[in-house]
Design an enzyme around this catalytic site. Structure first.
Site, short mmCIF file in Angstrom:
data_model
loop_
_atom_site.label_atom_id
_atom_site.label_comp_id
_atom_site.label_asym_id
_atom_site.label_seq_id
_atom_site.Cartn_x
_atom_site.Cartn_y
_atom_site.Cartn_z
CG ASP A 210 -2.21 1.06 1.41
OD1 ASP A 210 -2.78 1.14 0.31
OD2 ASP A 210 -1.91 1.91 2.08
CD GLU A 275 -2.01 2.42 -3.61
OE1 GLU A 275 -2.95 2.89 -4.15
OE2 GLU A 275 -1.39 2.26 -2.59
C1 GLC Z 1 -4.10 3.11 -0.83
C2 GLC Z 1 -5.46 2.25 -0.83
C3 GLC Z 1 -6.45 3.17 -0.53
C4 GLC Z 1 -6.18 3.65 0.81
C5 GLC Z 1 -4.95 4.36 1.08
C6 GLC Z 1 -4.62 4.51 2.31
O1 GLC Z 1 -4.26 4.00 -1.66
O2 GLC Z 1 -5.43 1.43 -1.99
O3 GLC Z 1 -7.79 2.27 -0.47
O4 GLC Z 1 -7.14 4.56 1.53
O5 GLC Z 1 -3.71 3.51 0.28
O6 GLC Z 1 -4.22 3.29 3.01
#
Ligand code: GLC
Ligand code: MG
Length: 557
Positions: A210, A275
């Site tokens: 994440d 991500e």
């Molecule tokens: C990422 C996740 C999202 C979350 C954010 C904070 O972007 O995919 O859903 O709100 O991180 O953890």
């Protein structure tokens, strides 16, 4: 297991948002036993792996991306035994399993943050988070001007037990209940290495990371010069602000080298998918260097939308940059943070509403074409049913923290998280045992349920099943070379080659029928719409495909 150690280089990975997938106990919230009960569906769909969004103990202020304990399971979602069973049951079906790790921040209910609140400024517990003294009279001004991705300021007062603000502030790039960890602290590093090992030891195949580009903040925490147009908007998904002092700092790469070393001690080696919201393919490929992450989400392609030129540029840049580091590209069109691609790609009608029929037509074409690109592909639960974004959720039902922090002007991520329809004519459409679901489902989803679409010719579910089956068997699909074929404007055509036979993949983004060169043949492997016809002109036999349609053709090299 199938695919060997390189499975991730060409995998189709299915994202499960567990609260919205299948609810076994009727409390309206999807859970791990529910997911286990639906693994046969995923095996039948033909996915190689699943990535499951967080199911750790959490107050669920941000859908579980606010983790209170990285080594236990939220009681609403299941138990540790359930997770062990999930891993075993997935593996028994040749499905790998990726968990989600959240290293940028914890929940404010994590014992570390509680310990911080209970101890004196400057104590070791304080150094695990990003805490600074405020400025100005009474230290009432935050340490810098950083904003939260979820709107409002990025800092909140550290408060005393009776709720009084101190002169100290903690950073939260997301919700106030998600304090950012301090990755300059050795204990934070050690703890996350131990969490990785804890789950790898239990048998998971890897992690999705994440906010992987956000862990390290620029030294000195300088103010950020926000673009003038960006008065209040989230900084994460916006190209202009990608070089903010809290995103994509060089220091993050050292963390992933540490993590890769942990993953590589396992047999088979465990893998990562980051991500990484970064501005271009060159910055992205830096995360895929051989001693760092295996893959990252390619949001640049996602953001290209229904636009042939942008798709092509993004494909070329992605492939070129990944080739330099020896990594396979990944592709993704939907996830739990973005508007579902059926709705996103739908053209606007004259009355300003989206034409969801054409949205579905485009989404099916885009998916089919994307599945023919080299590398791996992520699909998000429900896209295989052609689910649209739910745009009319009652405000009272909404849970996205950004919705509340923005006063209802942003934070519409609940619309892609509405529980999956499995069967039947009324809510919860087999999602749970009764009508309850934590987000209400639309009244007209019966025709989009798994039962309604399974075995139904022309359904989106059957299109995905067929494409995944062909992709699995065709040696030219998955990782490997891509060659562009000459094509008209707003048409993309590629050849994927292998000694056993080539596949030509074409997407027609125009509103008109497209005649394909007869040299491409007429062997249709799969098509995204019914509008495919064989035309005979004299001795010439060639295909014509309808508007907003994609096809895969079998071809000889
Ligand atoms: C990422 C996740 C999202 C979350 C954010 C904070 O972007 O995919 O859903 O709100 O991180 O953890
Ligand atoms: Mg439940």
């Amino acid at each position: 297991m199938k695919g060997g150690n390189d499975w991730w280089r060409h995998a189709v990975v299915y994202q499960v948002y567990p609260r919205s997938f299948a609810d076994s106990d009727g409390d309206g919230m999807g859970d791990i036993p529910g997911l286990i009960s639906r693994l046969d569906y995923l095996a039948d769909l033909g996915v190689d792996a699943i990535w499951v969004s967080p199911y750790y103990t959490s107050p669920l202020h941000d859908g579980g991306y606010d983790v209170a304990d990285y080594r236990s399971i939220d009681t609403r979602l299941g138990t540790m035994d359930d997770v062990d069973a999930l891993i075993a049951q997935a593996h028994a079906r040749d499905i790998r399993i990726l968990m989600d790790i959240v290293p940028n921040h914890t929940s404010s209910e994590h014992p570390w943050f509680r310990e911080l609140l209970a101890s004196e400024p400057g104590s070791p517990a304080w150094d695990r988070y990003v805490v600074r003294e405020g400025t100005g009279p009474g230290r009432e001004t935050p340490p810098n001007n950083w904003r939260s991705v979820f709107h409002g300021r990025g800092w909140s007062h550290v408060r005393t037990a009776d709720g009084q603000p101190t002169g100290y502030w903690y950073l939260h790039l997301f919700d106030t209940t998600q304090p950012d960890l301090n990755w300059d602290n050795a204990e934070v590093h050690a703890e996350f290495r131990a969490i990785l090992a804890f789950w790898f030891d239990r048998g998971i195949d890897g992690f999705r990371i994440d906010v992987a580009h956000g862990l390290v903040k620029e030294a000195g925490l300088p103010d950020f010069d926000y673009p003038a147009t960006d008065t209040e908007t989230p900084a994460m998904f916006d190209e202009d602000v990608a070089h903010a002092p809290f995103w994509d700092q060089d220091g993050v790469h050292a963390i992933y080298r540490e993590w890769r070393a942990v993953a590589d001690t396992y047999d088979p080696p465990r893998i990562f998918c980051g991500e990484t919201w970064v501005p271009n393919a060159a910055r992205m490929a830096r995360y895929q260097r051989p001693d760092e992450l295996h893959t990252s989400f390619n949001f640049i392609y996602l953001e290209a939308g229904w636009d042939a030129a942008r798709m092509r540029t993004s494909i070329d840049e992605t492939i070129a940059n990944h080739a330099q580091v020896g990594a396979p590209p990944t592709w993704v069109l939907s996830n739990h943070d973005v508007v579902r691609h059926r709705t996103r790609m739908a053209p606007l009608d004259v009355d300003g509403t989206r034409d969801l029929d054409r949205g579905l037509r485009r989404a099916r074409a885009a998916t089919l074409f994307t599945l023919s690109l080299p590398g791996s592909m992520y699909i998000y639960q429900g896209e295989e049913l052609g689910l649209p974004e739910v745009v009319d959720l009652p405000d009272a039902a909404r849970q996205d923290p950004a919705w509340h922090r923005s006063g209802g002007t942003d934070g519409t991520r609940d619309g892609c998280r509405v529980p999956i329809p499995w069967s039947g004519d009324v809510a919860s459409y087999g999602f749970g045992t009764g009508a309850a679901s934590w987000l209400p489902q639309p009244a007209d989803w019966a025709g989009l349920s798994v039962d309604a679409e399974r075995g139904s010719t022309g359904s989106t579910l059957e299109l995905y099943r067929e494409a995944l089956r062909i992709r699995r068997d065709a040696p030219s699909l998955g990782e490997g070379p891509l060659a562009w074929l000459d094509s008209a404007d707003n048409v993309l055509a590629i050849r994927r080659s292998a000694p056993a036979g080539d596949v030509i993949s074409v997407i027609n983004l125009t509103d008109a029928v497209l005649h394909l060169p007869h040299a491409w043949g007429t062997e249709v492997l799969v098509a995204s719409s019914e509008d495919v016809a064989v035309l005979t002109t004299g001795d010439d036999v060639a295909l014509a495909i309808g508007p907003e349609t994609a096809v895969w053709l079998g071809a000889t090299s």
